[in-house]
Scaffold this active site. Structure first.
Site, PDB file in Angstrom:
ATOM      1  N   ARG A  62       0.818  -1.216   0.000  1.00 35.54           N
ATOM      2  CA  ARG A  62       0.000   0.000   0.000  1.00 35.54           C
ATOM      3  C   ARG A  62       0.848   1.261   0.000  1.00 35.54           C
ATOM      4  NH1 ARG A  62      -2.380  -3.985   2.815  1.00 35.54           N
ATOM      5  NH2 ARG A  62      -1.407  -3.352   4.760  1.00 35.54           N
ATOM      6  N   GLU A  99       3.430  -6.556  13.463  1.00 38.08           N
ATOM      7  CA  GLU A  99       2.297  -6.773  14.371  1.00 38.08           C
ATOM      8  C   GLU A  99       1.800  -8.212  14.258  1.00 38.08           C
ATOM      9  OE1 GLU A  99      -1.061  -4.269  13.620  1.00 38.08           O
ATOM     10  OE2 GLU A  99      -2.063  -4.848  15.476  1.00 38.08           O
TER      11      GLU A  99
HETATM   12  P1  AMP Z   1       4.515  -2.506  11.807  1.00 40.68           P
HETATM   13  O1  AMP Z   1       5.798  -3.006  11.229  1.00 40.68           O
HETATM   14  O2  AMP Z   1       4.073  -3.307  12.987  1.00 40.68           O
HETATM   15  O3  AMP Z   1       4.562  -1.015  12.082  1.00 40.68           O
HETATM   16  O4  AMP Z   1       3.404  -2.748  10.717  1.00 40.68           O
HETATM   17  C1  AMP Z   1       3.251  -1.848   9.657  1.00 40.68           C
HETATM   18  C2  AMP Z   1       3.103  -2.575   8.349  1.00 40.68           C
HETATM   19  O5  AMP Z   1       2.185  -3.654   8.442  1.00 40.68           O
HETATM   20  C3  AMP Z   1       2.563  -1.641   7.297  1.00 40.68           C
HETATM   21  O6  AMP Z   1       3.175  -1.952   6.058  1.00 40.68           O
HETATM   22  C4  AMP Z   1       1.079  -1.909   7.293  1.00 40.68           C
HETATM   23  O7  AMP Z   1       0.586  -1.921   5.980  1.00 40.68           O
HETATM   24  C5  AMP Z   1       0.929  -3.285   7.922  1.00 40.68           C
HETATM   25  N1  AMP Z   1       0.010  -3.299   9.067  1.00 40.68           N
HETATM   26  C6  AMP Z   1       0.321  -3.577  10.349  1.00 40.68           C
HETATM   27  N2  AMP Z   1      -0.745  -3.559  11.135  1.00 40.68           N
HETATM   28  C7  AMP Z   1      -1.772  -3.236  10.341  1.00 40.68           C
HETATM   29  C8  AMP Z   1      -3.175  -3.046  10.565  1.00 40.68           C
HETATM   30  N3  AMP Z   1      -3.710  -3.184  11.781  1.00 40.68           N
HETATM   31  N4  AMP Z   1      -3.928  -2.699   9.511  1.00 40.68           N
HETATM   32  C9  AMP Z   1      -3.389  -2.553   8.285  1.00 40.68           C
HETATM   33  N5  AMP Z   1      -2.090  -2.724   8.016  1.00 40.68           N
HETATM   34  C10 AMP Z   1      -1.289  -3.070   9.016  1.00 40.68           C
END
Ligand code: AMP
Length: 176
Positions: A62, A99
């Site tokens: 995205r 996550e």
């Molecule tokens: P993080 O590395 O935990 O900050 O996760 C961010 C990445 O995972 C981004 O590329 C987001 O597109 C995706 N992502 C993580 N959690 C979500 C969520 N709850 N909803 C949508 N995308 C998420």
């Protein structure tokens, strides 16, 4: 509605996807509406006008959709930061926790001119693992990360603190 409220209204919560306990922030309704998509791109772009950004690095997938129009609006080039195994040629990679699960990101090793001023763009900042990994990749490839901009920050996961630890204050259009 304010711009922020309009953006928020078009980000759909999908509970328990892709795993139980995760509320996925689905931005496809926002992208599908021209006015909201345009206003999101403008809001991501505006703080960086005049900052001499030469390259926007968009995070798969995205971050591609949002980062490419931001790059055009800033008069910058665009570099895709991809999941492992998608880029041809010599790449630099890094693995990290996110996550839900873990991942490896790659960038083409000569994607950034030495000293290039780079803006990183993605849709959601959650734990910050993805953004921190991307900052690391850009720096290892010679780029200077000027900012990290996202549509939405999940404040309770504190990705902001993770980015501050690597010297970046992220810019988020929305915080939930
Ligand atoms: P993080 O590395 O935990 O900050 O996760 C961010 C990445 O995972 C981004 O590329 C987001 O597109 C995706 N992502 C993580 N959690 C979500 C969520 N709850 N909803 C949508 N995308 C998420």
């Amino acid at each position: 509605m304010s711009d922020a409220a309009d953006l928020l209204a078009r980000i759909r919560d999908v509970p328990d996807w892709p795993k139980p306990g995760i509320v996925f922030k689905d931005i496809t309704p926002l992208l599908a509406d021209h006015a909201t998509f345009a206003s999101a791109v403008e809001a991501l772009t505006a703080p960086h006008r005049g900052a001499g950004i030469e390259t926007v690095a968009g995070i798969e997938a995205r971050g591609f959709v949002l980062g490419a129009p931001v790059a055009l609006a800033l008069g910058a080039g665009f570099v895709p930061v991809r999941k492992k195994g998608k880029l041809p040629g010599k790449t630099v990679e890094t693995s990290y926790d996110l996550e839900y699960g873990s991942a490896t990101l790659e960038v083409t090793s000569d994607a950034f001119v030495e000293g290039a001023r780079v803006l990183v763009v993605d849709d959601v900042l959650a734990t910050g693992g993805t953004a921190v990994a991307t900052v690391d990749l850009v720096r290892r490839c010679g780029g200077v990360v000027v900012g990290v901009s996202v549509l939405m920050e999940l404040g309770f996961l504190d990705g902001r603190t993770a980015l501050r630890a690597v010297g970046i204050e992220p810019h988020a259009l929305l915080t939930v």
